[in-house]
Design an enzyme around this catalytic site. Structure first.
Site, mmCIF file in Angstrom:
data_model
loop_
_atom_site.group_PDB
_atom_site.id
_atom_site.type_symbol
_atom_site.label_atom_id
_atom_site.label_comp_id
_atom_site.label_asym_id
_atom_site.label_seq_id
_atom_site.Cartn_x
_atom_site.Cartn_y
_atom_site.Cartn_z
ATOM 1 C CG LEU A 1 -1.631 -1.237 1.376
ATOM 2 C CD1 LEU A 1 -2.943 -1.118 2.660
ATOM 3 C CD2 LEU A 1 -2.606 -1.500 0.177
ATOM 4 N NE ARG B 1 1.876 13.832 11.255
ATOM 5 C CZ ARG B 1 2.003 12.763 11.923
ATOM 6 N NH1 ARG B 1 1.311 11.777 12.122
ATOM 7 N NH2 ARG B 1 2.799 12.767 13.048
ATOM 8 C CD GLU C 1 -8.552 0.833 13.498
ATOM 9 O OE1 GLU C 1 -7.647 1.799 13.476
ATOM 10 O OE2 GLU C 1 -8.058 -0.194 12.847
ATOM 11 C CG ASN D 1 3.207 8.775 9.618
ATOM 12 O OD1 ASN D 1 2.493 8.449 8.469
ATOM 13 N ND2 ASN D 1 3.331 7.974 10.680
ATOM 14 N NE ARG E 1 30.132 11.752 -11.421
ATOM 15 C CZ ARG E 1 29.928 12.479 -12.669
ATOM 16 N NH1 ARG E 1 31.088 13.375 -12.944
ATOM 17 N NH2 ARG E 1 28.761 12.738 -13.395
ATOM 18 N NE ARG F 1 56.184 21.181 -23.030
ATOM 19 C CZ ARG F 1 56.827 20.431 -22.185
ATOM 20 N NH1 ARG F 1 55.996 19.906 -21.017
ATOM 21 N NH2 ARG F 1 58.100 20.113 -22.113
#
Length: 451
Positions: free
Chosen positions: A8, A15, A154, A226, A315, A422
């Protein structure tokens, strides 16, 4: 017996004060939902159904990324846990086996606990998971008789005597799938919240002459997230467990409280981890490595004897063979470094392959990006890359070749060759002194004008 998971994950999580669905907030580098899916995956389920609602598309994407075989169904309205489980009926049409209901915001349920619930199913068609709460708060309460669960009440509907009970409902349940869906059809919403409660299945089963049972676990397993504070508390619990596990497995943590692991970090024995190291997801470190202070690793593999850092960043796609040395302020991305390679100072190695025993000098950069495409750099074995070399990919440097310091390499370098790229140095006698005198005079004039 076949197992189906129903997870679920439809709640908004208001909140959390976030636009991100609650179940997608990260814990140990992975969404809360992934932790619940992993716990259930240990049961080897035949089917996994995720019930999503708020942020459906994002939740579905995350669920599929974690398990491509998962089925995601939509709960358009959040009318209670029983209503949520009912949304999985069509996805499990014809399924013959047990269904286990989990919650996407409850990350710490152990596979062993779920196995105990399935074992209890041998005696009871319906089984709920409970816990002894230090502070029962507003949890539903178990009304039991011996090993049988008579009903779940409940908090809003409980009497004072029932509220004094400390054996509470976690919401996690296991039942024969067909029985569960048949009982769900009978669930009503005649309660203080006007919701369709999954725990009503206990009383409904009893009315049909079916027994319900319960299994208990430690309260920490049932921790639901929550709020941001609860998420931070869960992260602290996870990190404490990961650190303890590492120490028990023979890993030295110089300052354990400063090391942060991801949910899937693997570190082999006799590895030393110095202070302030952070592991992102997807890291494997083999035995006998050393991860020095202030380093960050993610999506990478470090073989035996590797030394990383201090202040290094690995990485995703960094593959380091045995005895590779990555030093301070070095970043490695999507690159394969063979045995004994050394990149000790201030360098970026991206989209590259480097052969064994090659030494990469300070300030070296593989210039891998042209603004549209990424290109690869290939360096052979036992090569020497001089300090401050720019390797403009795509480019290859052969075995035992060398680049001169300060070179910009735009063409392939054959094996054994020295590449010098260079500009010729020009020296202008006295010009520096004259330039400084001119600039200082201009500065003095400007200051006088501003007086």
């Amino acid at each position: 017996m076949p197992i189906a998971l129903i997870i679920l994950a439809a709640g908004q999580g208001s909140r959390m004060n976030s636009d991100l669905p609650k179940v997608l907030h990260p814990l140990g580098g992975a969404p809360l939902l992934a932790h619940a899916m992993d716990a259930g995956a240990a049961l080897m389920p035949e089917k996994t159904v995720v019930v999503a609602g708020h942020g459906y598309e994002a939740v579905a994407k995350a669920a599929k990324a974690h398990d491509p075989e998962a089925v995601v169904v939509r709960q358009a309205e959040q009318l209670g846990t029983s209503h949520a489980v009912a949304q999985a009926r069509e996805a499990l049409a014809g399924f013959e086996g047990d269904a286990v209901v989990l919650y996407g915001d409850t990350p710490f349920i152990r596979p062993e606990t779920l196995e105990a619930m399935l074992a209890a199913r041998a005696s009871h068609p319906v089984v709920f998971l409970g816990f002894e709460a230090a502070d029962p708060k507003r949890y539903g309460r178990f009304i039991t008789e011996g090993s049988a669960l008579e009903r779940i009440v409940e908090y809003k509907d409980a009497s004072e005597a029932e509220r004094a009970i400390t054996l509470c409902n976690s919401g996690v349940m296991a039942a024969d799938a067909q029985t569960m869906f048949r009982l769900i059809e009978q669930v009503g919403n005649d309660n203080a919240s006007g919701e369709y409660y999954l725990p009503d299945l206990v009383a409904l089963a009893r009315a049909e002459g079916l027994s319900s049972g319960f299994v208990t676990c430690d309260e920490a397993e049932t921790l639901g997230i929550n709020t941001r504070a609860e998420l931070a508390g869960a992260e602290a619990l996870l990190q404490a467990a990961k650190r303890s596990e590492a120490l028990e497995n023979g890993v030295t943590l110089v300052a354990p409280e400063t090391v942060f692991f991801a949910h899937d970090t693997y570190v082999g024995g006799d590895t030393v981890i110095e202070p302030n190291v952070v592991f992102g997801p997807g890291v494997t470190v083999e035995n006998g490595a050393k991860i020095r202070a202030f380093s960050h690793l993610e999506g990478c593999h470090v073989a035996r004897g590797g030394v990383i850092g201090p202040y290094a960043r690995l990485r995703p796609g960094a593959e380091l063979a045995e005895d590779v040395r990555i030093g301070n302020f070095v970043e490695v991305k999507n690159a394969q470094l063979a045995e004994g390679v050394k990149v000790n100072h201030l360098s970026y190695i991206g989209d590259a392959a480097i052969g064994e025993q090659t030494n990469v000098g300070a300030g070296t950069i593989t210039c891998n990006y042209d603004g549209v495409f990424k290109h690869r750099t290939e360096i052979g074995a036992r090569a020497f890359i001089g300090s401050n070399t720019m390797l403009v990919a795509p480019v290859k440097v052969g075995d035992e070749a060398m680049t001169a310091s300060g070179s910009v390499i735009t063409s392939d370098v054959e094996a054994g060759a020295l590449a010098v790229a260079r500009a010729k140095q020009a020296v202008k006698p006295g010009l520096a002194r004259r330039m400084f005198e001119k600039l200082k005079a201009a500065k003095a004039r400007k200051a006088k004008e501003q007086e």
